[in-house]
Design a protein around this motif. Structure first.
Motif, mmCIF file in Angstrom:
data_model
loop_
_atom_site.group_PDB
_atom_site.id
_atom_site.type_symbol
_atom_site.label_atom_id
_atom_site.label_comp_id
_atom_site.label_asym_id
_atom_site.label_seq_id
_atom_site.Cartn_x
_atom_site.Cartn_y
_atom_site.Cartn_z
ATOM 1 N N ILE A 77 7.946 -1.605 4.580
ATOM 2 C CA ILE A 77 8.411 -1.075 3.300
ATOM 3 C C ILE A 77 7.388 -0.047 2.849
ATOM 4 C CG2 ILE A 77 8.926 -1.665 0.897
ATOM 5 C CD1 ILE A 77 9.426 -4.571 1.919
ATOM 6 N N VAL A 127 4.021 -4.570 3.612
ATOM 7 C CA VAL A 127 4.266 -4.042 2.267
ATOM 8 C C VAL A 127 2.947 -3.689 1.584
ATOM 9 C CG1 VAL A 127 4.377 -6.361 1.202
ATOM 10 C CG2 VAL A 127 5.553 -4.452 0.098
ATOM 11 N N ASN A 138 3.870 -2.184 -6.648
ATOM 12 C CA ASN A 138 5.101 -2.905 -6.343
ATOM 13 C C ASN A 138 5.169 -4.218 -7.118
ATOM 14 O OD1 ASN A 138 6.886 -1.517 -4.574
ATOM 15 N ND2 ASN A 138 5.408 -1.792 -2.891
#
Ligand code: PLP
Length: 374
Positions: A77, A127, A138
């Motif tokens: 991601i 991530v 995030n």
């Protein structure tokens, strides 16, 4: 005021100058034991924490090669430069990488991630906690909730610019490997990478086939049983780390987070008051680094030069495609209210000199109003 290397406290600088000791002697074991235990506290984890002499990127490589095999299907991601880098490392070692990129300035959308996970079977997900290139954090609790629906999937996290500055309770969120780096919120010079290793990561490690020698969890863990390292440790860094972790724990980790929240919101309020446009989605703006669009008609290069030469303030530019679009103010690590006041004042004065007119005192007034709040 760049987002790393960040300023180093005088107490830590002094510790860095400690004379060398025998790294196989008893003094060393006490040092390694203390810093490892204190690292677990800032990570809020019971998992193993390993410390490697390295840039942060080495820590990312270490995470990948210890738990994956060539051909493993993984989801990367990405919300910016560092998310891209994590994916590139996994590709370099032969992983089958499915990249899920979000627009720069935005956070990863947990619903889109959930769809992707439902449609594919992944061995691991990569991530970024705090994307330093765009100034976006995030929503890790929301992503963790999605990841937890796939209990066999490994979750590898780049928290190099997040850990300590921003909350990230490793165990509560169920993250398998969380990478951090010395030169961000640890208040140290560059040169150390930190990794947590969960039970699930250890299981994966047993069968992981990516090539590795220096970056080997097994070698490191075996030495750690005796509070040692397989190769010569970065002694000055560890002397510094001992002091910086004591400072962080004395302040209290919750207070450290609160300080970063306040400094972040002061910088954002100040930028808005000056009529500047924030680059990051306001719902996910980072409290470690603020990205600000350069006003039309002003060049980032001229602006940063003037900040340095006239006001002795170093701001970061944008990276890659954002090079001429944004500048970034770091406010993580050894950073306090006085730094913010000086920084935003310099931004205002430099912009005025370059023709973007702001009424005098606007930046400081707005920052101060936030700093005055409880
Ligand atoms: C700084 C940073 C890195 C890279 O660290 P190096 O020490 O330069 O290798 C990776 N990811 C993030 C999110 C960072 O902020």
């Amino acid at each position: 005021m760049i987002p790393g290397p960040t300023p180093v406290p005088p107490e830590v600088l002094q510790a860095l100058a400690t004379p060398m000791i025998n790294h196989r002697g008893p003094e060393y074991q006490a040092l390694q034991h203390e810093v490892t235990e204190n690292c677990k506290k800032v990570y809020q984890t019971e998992n193993d924490v390993m410390i490697f002499p390295s840039a942060g990127t080495g820590g990312l490589e270490c995470a990948v090669v210890n738990v994956l095999s060539p051909g493993d299907k993984i989801l990367a991601i990405s919300i910016g430069v560092f998310g891209d880098r994590f994916a590139t490392i996994a590709e370099a070692f032969g992983a089958d990488v499915d990249k899920l990129s979000f627009e720069w300035g935005k956070a990863a959308d947990p619903a889109v991630v959930a769809e992707k996970l439902a449609a594919n079977k992944y061995k691991a997900v990569l991530v970024t906690h705090n994307e330093t290139s765009t100034g976006v954090t995030n929503d890790m609790p929301a992503l963790a909730k999605v990841f937890k629906q796939y209990p066999d999937m490994l979750v590898l996290v780049d928290s190099i610019s997040g850990l300590i500055a921003l909350p990230l309770p490793t165990d509560e969120l169920g993250f398998d490997v969380v990478v951090a780096g010395a030169q961000k919120a640890f208040m140290l010079p560059p040169g150390l990478a930190f990794l947590t290793v969960s039970k699930k990561a250890w299981e994966a490690h047993k069968t992981a086939k990516m090539p590795r020698f220096y970056w080997d969890f097994t070698k490191m863990a075996k030495s750690m049983e005796k509070d040692q390292t397989p190769f010569t440790p970065a002694l000055p860094q560890l002397f510094g780390l001992r002091v910086s972790l004591r400072m962080i724990l004395d302040e209290g980790i919750e207070n450290v987070y609160a300080r970063h929240r306040k400094l972040g919101s002061a910088v954002r309020a100040s930028a808005k008051a000056m009529g500047l446009e924030l680059f990051a989605d306001p719902a996910h703006a980072s409290n470690a680094v603020t990205s600000i669009r350069i006003p039309a008609g002003v060049s980032v290069k001229d602006f940063r030069n003037l900040l340095l030469t006239e006001y002795n303030v170093v701001a970061a530019g944008g990276q890659q495609k954002l090079k001429d679009e944004i500048f970034r103010i770091g406010h993580l690590g050894y950073c306090g209210e006085a730094d913010i006041i000086a920084g935003v004042s310099a931004v205002e004065r430099a912009l005025n000199k370059l023709g973007f007119k702001i009424p005098g005192g606007t930046a400081v007034k707005a920052a101060q109003e936030v700093l005055e709040t409880k």
